[in-house]
Design a protein around this motif. Structure first.
Motif, PDB file in Angstrom:
ATOM      1  N   LEU A 245     -18.428  27.835   6.620  1.00  0.00           N
ATOM      2  CA  LEU A 245     -19.875  27.962   6.552  1.00  0.00           C
ATOM      3  C   LEU A 245     -20.382  27.760   5.121  1.00  0.00           C
ATOM      4  CD1 LEU A 245     -22.060  28.598   8.645  1.00  0.00           C
ATOM      5  CD2 LEU A 245     -21.830  31.011   8.037  1.00  0.00           C
ATOM      6  N   VAL A 246     -19.676  28.352   4.165  1.00  0.00           N
ATOM      7  CA  VAL A 246     -20.047  28.173   2.754  1.00  0.00           C
ATOM      8  C   VAL A 246     -20.014  26.693   2.394  1.00  0.00           C
ATOM      9  CG1 VAL A 246     -19.202  28.533   0.378  1.00  0.00           C
ATOM     10  CG2 VAL A 246     -19.417  30.482   1.929  1.00  0.00           C
ATOM     11  N   ASN A 247     -18.977  26.007   2.847  1.00  0.00           N
ATOM     12  CA  ASN A 247     -18.845  24.569   2.624  1.00  0.00           C
ATOM     13  C   ASN A 247     -20.086  23.832   3.138  1.00  0.00           C
ATOM     14  OD1 ASN A 247     -17.236  22.053   2.193  1.00  0.00           O
ATOM     15  ND2 ASN A 247     -17.337  21.933   4.427  1.00  0.00           N
ATOM     16  N   GLU A 248     -20.518  24.160   4.346  1.00  0.00           N
ATOM     17  CA  GLU A 248     -21.664  23.476   4.958  1.00  0.00           C
ATOM     18  C   GLU A 248     -22.977  23.838   4.255  1.00  0.00           C
ATOM     19  OE1 GLU A 248     -21.779  21.099   7.320  1.00  0.00           O
ATOM     20  OE2 GLU A 248     -19.599  21.085   7.192  1.00  0.00           O
ATOM     21  N   ILE A 249     -23.122  25.114   3.909  1.00  0.00           N
ATOM     22  CA  ILE A 249     -24.344  25.548   3.217  1.00  0.00           C
ATOM     23  C   ILE A 249     -24.450  24.825   1.873  1.00  0.00           C
ATOM     24  CG2 ILE A 249     -25.467  27.520   2.084  1.00  0.00           C
ATOM     25  CD1 ILE A 249     -24.334  29.295   4.352  1.00  0.00           C
ATOM     26  N   ALA A 250     -23.320  24.748   1.171  1.00  0.00           N
ATOM     27  CA  ALA A 250     -23.318  24.076  -0.134  1.00  0.00           C
ATOM     28  C   ALA A 250     -23.724  22.613   0.008  1.00  0.00           C
ATOM     29  CB  ALA A 250     -21.926  24.192  -0.767  1.00  0.00           C
TER      30      ALA A 250
ATOM     31  N   LEU B 145     -28.120  37.406   9.873  1.00  0.00           N
ATOM     32  CA  LEU B 145     -26.938  37.569  10.714  1.00  0.00           C
ATOM     33  C   LEU B 145     -26.624  36.208  11.331  1.00  0.00           C
ATOM     34  CD1 LEU B 145     -27.910  40.927  12.347  1.00  0.00           C
ATOM     35  CD2 LEU B 145     -25.656  40.503  11.350  1.00  0.00           C
ATOM     36  N   ILE B 146     -25.405  35.768  11.121  1.00  0.00           N
ATOM     37  CA  ILE B 146     -25.030  34.472  11.687  1.00  0.00           C
ATOM     38  C   ILE B 146     -23.886  34.674  12.679  1.00  0.00           C
ATOM     39  CG2 ILE B 146     -23.969  32.238  11.176  1.00  0.00           C
ATOM     40  CD1 ILE B 146     -25.601  32.059   8.688  1.00  0.00           C
ATOM     41  N   VAL B 147     -24.100  34.215  13.895  1.00  0.00           N
ATOM     42  CA  VAL B 147     -23.007  34.198  14.863  1.00  0.00           C
ATOM     43  C   VAL B 147     -22.424  32.786  14.811  1.00  0.00           C
ATOM     44  CG1 VAL B 147     -22.313  34.544  17.255  1.00  0.00           C
ATOM     45  CG2 VAL B 147     -24.190  35.901  16.290  1.00  0.00           C
ATOM     46  N   ASN B 148     -21.287  32.692  14.153  1.00  0.00           N
ATOM     47  CA  ASN B 148     -20.636  31.394  13.993  1.00  0.00           C
ATOM     48  C   ASN B 148     -19.731  31.142  15.202  1.00  0.00           C
ATOM     49  OD1 ASN B 148     -20.021  29.006  12.576  1.00  0.00           O
ATOM     50  ND2 ASN B 148     -18.145  29.938  11.771  1.00  0.00           N
ATOM     51  N   LYS B 149     -19.199  29.949  15.297  1.00  0.00           N
ATOM     52  CA  LYS B 149     -18.383  29.548  16.453  1.00  0.00           C
ATOM     53  C   LYS B 149     -19.209  29.673  17.726  1.00  0.00           C
ATOM     54  CE  LYS B 149     -14.245  31.038  13.993  1.00  0.00           C
ATOM     55  NZ  LYS B 149     -12.861  31.459  14.051  1.00  0.00           N
TER      56      LYS B 149
ATOM     57  N   GLY C  32     -21.342  21.670  11.572  1.00  0.00           N
ATOM     58  CA  GLY C  32     -22.557  21.771  10.766  1.00  0.00           C
ATOM     59  C   GLY C  32     -23.786  22.171  11.578  1.00  0.00           C
ATOM     60  N   GLU C  33     -23.597  22.349  12.873  1.00  0.00           N
ATOM     61  CA  GLU C  33     -24.739  22.675  13.721  1.00  0.00           C
ATOM     62  C   GLU C  33     -25.336  24.035  13.361  1.00  0.00           C
ATOM     63  OE1 GLU C  33     -23.845  21.521  17.815  1.00  0.00           O
ATOM     64  OE2 GLU C  33     -25.423  22.914  18.456  1.00  0.00           O
ATOM     65  N   GLY C  34     -26.643  24.063  13.224  1.00  0.00           N
ATOM     66  CA  GLY C  34     -27.341  25.318  12.940  1.00  0.00           C
ATOM     67  C   GLY C  34     -27.396  25.689  11.468  1.00  0.00           C
ATOM     68  N   VAL C  35     -26.677  24.939  10.634  1.00  0.00           N
ATOM     69  CA  VAL C  35     -26.598  25.320   9.224  1.00  0.00           C
ATOM     70  C   VAL C  35     -27.913  25.022   8.488  1.00  0.00           C
ATOM     71  CG1 VAL C  35     -25.373  24.943   7.043  1.00  0.00           C
ATOM     72  CG2 VAL C  35     -24.097  25.080   9.177  1.00  0.00           C
TER      73      VAL C  35
ATOM     74  N   ASP D 101     -30.825  25.327   9.651  1.00  0.00           N
ATOM     75  CA  ASP D 101     -31.667  26.463   9.974  1.00  0.00           C
ATOM     76  C   ASP D 101     -31.313  27.669   9.096  1.00  0.00           C
ATOM     77  OD1 ASP D 101     -33.707  27.539  11.476  1.00  0.00           O
ATOM     78  OD2 ASP D 101     -32.344  28.376  12.988  1.00  0.00           O
ATOM     79  N   ALA D 102     -30.025  27.904   8.928  1.00  0.00           N
ATOM     80  CA  ALA D 102     -29.569  29.029   8.099  1.00  0.00           C
ATOM     81  C   ALA D 102     -30.059  28.875   6.659  1.00  0.00           C
ATOM     82  CB  ALA D 102     -28.042  29.130   8.147  1.00  0.00           C
ATOM     83  N   VAL D 103     -29.948  27.656   6.137  1.00  0.00           N
ATOM     84  CA  VAL D 103     -30.394  27.408   4.759  1.00  0.00           C
ATOM     85  C   VAL D 103     -31.906  27.627   4.654  1.00  0.00           C
ATOM     86  CG1 VAL D 103     -30.641  25.628   2.977  1.00  0.00           C
ATOM     87  CG2 VAL D 103     -28.477  25.869   4.221  1.00  0.00           C
ATOM     88  N   GLU D 104     -32.615  27.190   5.689  1.00  0.00           N
ATOM     89  CA  GLU D 104     -34.059  27.431   5.759  1.00  0.00           C
ATOM     90  C   GLU D 104     -34.364  28.934   5.650  1.00  0.00           C
ATOM     91  OE1 GLU D 104     -37.285  25.571   5.448  1.00  0.00           O
ATOM     92  OE2 GLU D 104     -35.491  24.412   5.973  1.00  0.00           O
ATOM     93  N   TRP D 105     -33.606  29.735   6.371  1.00  0.00           N
ATOM     94  CA  TRP D 105     -33.810  31.187   6.381  1.00  0.00           C
ATOM     95  C   TRP D 105     -33.447  31.833   5.041  1.00  0.00           C
ATOM     96  CZ3 TRP D 105     -36.449  34.515   9.215  1.00  0.00           C
ATOM     97  CH2 TRP D 105     -36.892  34.120  10.480  1.00  0.00           C
ATOM     98  N   ILE D 106     -32.462  31.290   4.361  1.00  0.00           N
ATOM     99  CA  ILE D 106     -32.141  31.806   3.016  1.00  0.00           C
ATOM    100  C   ILE D 106     -33.372  31.635   2.125  1.00  0.00           C
ATOM    101  CG2 ILE D 106     -30.720  31.486   0.949  1.00  0.00           C
ATOM    102  CD1 ILE D 106     -28.444  30.508   2.815  1.00  0.00           C
ATOM    103  N   GLY D 107     -34.002  30.472   2.246  1.00  0.00           N
ATOM    104  CA  GLY D 107     -35.217  30.203   1.474  1.00  0.00           C
ATOM    105  C   GLY D 107     -36.348  31.158   1.853  1.00  0.00           C
ATOM    106  N   LYS D 108     -36.475  31.419   3.153  1.00  0.00           N
ATOM    107  CA  LYS D 108     -37.528  32.343   3.612  1.00  0.00           C
ATOM    108  C   LYS D 108     -37.287  33.745   3.069  1.00  0.00           C
ATOM    109  CE  LYS D 108     -38.550  30.070   7.988  1.00  0.00           C
ATOM    110  NZ  LYS D 108     -38.297  30.127   9.428  1.00  0.00           N
TER     111      LYS D 108
END
Lengths: 310, 139
Positions: free
Chosen positions: A61-66, A188-192, A231-234, A236-243
Motif C-alpha cells: 500500500l505504501v508503494n502505491e500511495i507513494a 481505516l483501510i480494508v486492504n485485500k 492499485g485499486e482504491g488507492v 481514493d485513499a490519497v484523496e482522503w489523506i489530503g482531506k
C-alpha cells in the motif's frame, strides 16, 4: 557531520541523507549535532503513518500511495520499520521488497529500520529519521510501522495522519470496538478487498464508528477499500489523506498535534537520557546482585529499584 | 562511537527466480545478529546500488544461479563505484564455476560462497571483514 554534509542533506543528496539516518540510529553526540543543525528546517513535511497487523499489505500500500504522490510531482520519503530479534539482535528488513516500483526514482528515498529493542511499533530513531527526510525536502514522509498488534500506537504521536490497515477476516465486531490501535486511525483501510468477508469487515468497522458519540466538527475516519496489488482504491485513499490534512489545518489541529508530538518526544528523550545517566553510575555487578536477590525472594522489586536509584 | 549492527543487503540480480539460498543466508545472518535488507529476485544493478546507498549498508551479498554473473557482477560493481560505495564489502554465492572465482574476486568480491558452505562460516567471514574495515576507517 560538517556543514558541507548538512548542505548536501538539505539538497536531498541520497548519500548525505543515508549517512545522517545511520548517525541518528547510532545516537549520541553526532546524532545530536545533526538535529541541532537541521531542526529549523523540519516541520514542513506531511507525515503519514501506516500501521496494521502483519501481512495486511502495508508495504504494498505504501508503494502505491507513494506512486500517486510521485505522479503529482511531490517528493516522497519512506521509513519502513521491521522488528529486531530479541534473541540475536538481528533483523530481516523486508518491506523494501514490496516497493520495487519506486526504484530508479530520485524523488523517492526508502529507508528500512529495525526496532532495535524499542516498543510501540517504531524504532527509537524513527522520529529522527523523519526529521532528516523532512529537512531534505521530502514533502510527504510515509512511516510504516512493524506489523502491529493491538497496542502499538506510537505512530499516532509521530504522524499527522495515521492509516490503520485491516484485511478481511481478521476479527469480528468485538475486535473493532477494542481500545488501542483502532482508536488511532484517521483513515481505516480494508486492504485485500477482493477477498471474501470484506463487507463484514467494513460493516464491523463502520458499526464501531457509529458508536462513538458525535461531537461537533469531529473527524470521522472513512472506511476505505483497497486492493494494493492492483492499485485499486488507492487514489481514493490519497484523496482522503489530503482531506484529513485540510481538516487539521481548518480546525487548527495541526498545531495541537504538533505540540502533543513535541511533548511526547521531549518526555521520551528525558526518560532515555536519565536512564542512561543512571546506568552509567551503576556497576553491572550491583544490578546482577539485585536480580539474584529478587529471584531468591530476599528483596522485593520495588525495594531493589529504590536501592538502584536512591 | 558505538558499534551498530552490521547491515547487509541480500539481493538476487538477473532473471533466475531461485531465491531459497538467498533466504537461507538472510535468515542465518539475522540469527548472527545482523540487519538484513532483503530485496529478493530480479534486481537490476541500478536497483542494487540504489538500495545499498539508501540503506547505508556495510555489506552487499548477491546470490546468482543463472550463470549471468560474468555479465552482471561488473555492472553492479560499476554502479556501486559510481555512487561512491567503494568501501562496501562484497560477497556472493550461488553457482559460480571454480574457473570464474579468480575473476570474481578480481572484481572486488571478498568472499565467494558456493553450495555447501556453512552459513556460520559466511557470518563469521562477514563479521571479521567488517570489523577490519571499521577499524581501518576509525584509524
Amino acid at each position: 557531520m560538517n556543514s558541507d554534509a548538512i548542505a548536501q542533506l538539505r539538497a536531498g543528496n541520497p548519500r548525505a541523507v543515508a549517512r545522517a539516518i545511520s548517525a541518528m540510529e547510532r545516537g549520541g553526540a553526532s546524532a545530536r549535532e545533526i538535529v541541532t543543525a537541521i531542526f529549523r528546517y523540519t516541520g514542513r513535511a506531511h507525515i503519514v503513518g501506516v500501521t496494521g497487523a502483519p501481512g495486511t499489505g502495508k508495504s504494498t500500500l505504501v508503494n502505491e500511495i507513494a506512486k500517486h504522490y510521485r505522479r503529482r510531482g511531490q517528493r516522497v520519503g519512506i521509513v519502513a520499520v521491521d522488528p529486531t530479534s530479541p534473541f540475536s539482535g538481528g533483523a530481516i528488513l523486508g518491506d523494501r521488497l514490496r516497493m520495487q516500483d519506486l526504484s530508479g526514482d530520485d524523488g523517492v528515498f526508502i529507508r528500512s529500520m529495525a526496532t532495535r529493542g524499542a516498543f510501540g511499533g517504531l524504532a527509537a530513531a524513527t522520529s529522527d529519521a523523519v526529521k532528516v527526510l523532512d529537512a531534505a525536502g521530502f514533502e510527504i514522509v510515509l512511516v510504516e510501522t512493524v506489523g502491529a498488534g493491538q497496542n502499538e500506537v506510537e505512530i499516532a504521536r509521530n504522524a499527522h495522519t495515521t492509516i490503520v490497515v485491516e484485511a478481511p477476516g481478521m476479527g469480528d465486531d468485538i475486535q473493532a470496538i477494542k481500545a488501542g490501535i483502532m482508536e488511532i486511525a484517521d483513515l481505516l483501510i480494508v486492504n485485500k478487498a477482493d477477498r471474501d468477508e470484506v463487507s463484514a469487515t467494513v460493516a464491523a468497522l463502520e458499526m464501531n464508528l457509529n458508536l462513538k458519540p458525535k461531537a461537533e466538527n469531529d473527524w470521522r475516519p472513512p472506511v476505505l477499500k483497497t486492493i494494493a496489488t492492483t492499485g485499486e482504491g488507492v487514489a481514493d485513499a490519497v484523496e482522503w489523506i489530503g482531506k484529513h490534512r485540510a481538516y487539521l489545518e481548518a480546525n487548527h489541529l495541526l498545531e495541537v498535534r504538533e505540540r502533543a508530538r513535541c511533548r511526547a518526544e521531549l518526555e521520551l528523550i528525558v526518560q532515555r537520557e536519565l536512564m542512561a545517566r543512571l546506568l552509567r553510575g551503576v556497576n553491572g555487578a550491583k544490578i546482577e546482585m539485585l536480580v539474584e536477590q529478587i529471584a531468591a525472594r530476599e528483596v522485593d522489586v520495588y525495594a531493589a529499584a529504590e536501592r538502584l536509584i536512591g | 562511537m558505538t558499534d551498530r549492527p552490521i547491515r547487509v543487503l541480500v539481493a538476487k540480480p538477473g532473471l533466475d527466480g531461485h531465491d531459497r539460498g538467498a533466504k537461507v543466508v538472510a535468515r542465518a545472518l539475522r540469527d548472527a545478529g545482523m540487519e538484513v535488507i532483503y530485496t529478493g529476485i530480479r534486481q537490476t544493478p541500478e536497483m542494487i546500488a540504489e538500495a545499498a546507498l539508501q540503506e547505508d549498508v556495510d555489506v552487499v551479498g548477491l546470490s546468482i544461479l543463472s550463470g549471468a554473473h560474468r555479465d552482471l557482477f561488473p555492472r553492479i560493481v560499476a554502479q556501486l563505484k559510481q555512487k561512491q560505495l567503494d568501501d562496501v564489502l562484497l560477497v556472493c554465492g550461488g553457482i559460480i564455476p571454480d574457473d570464474d572465482i579468480p575473476a570474481v574476486k578480481q572484481m572486488g568480491f571478498a568472499g565467494v560462497f558456493g553450495p555447501g558452505t556453512s552459513t556460520q562460516d559466511i557470518a563469521a567471514f562477514i563479521r571479521a571483514q567488517v570489523a577490519q574495515k571499521r577499524g581501518a576507517r576509525a584509524a
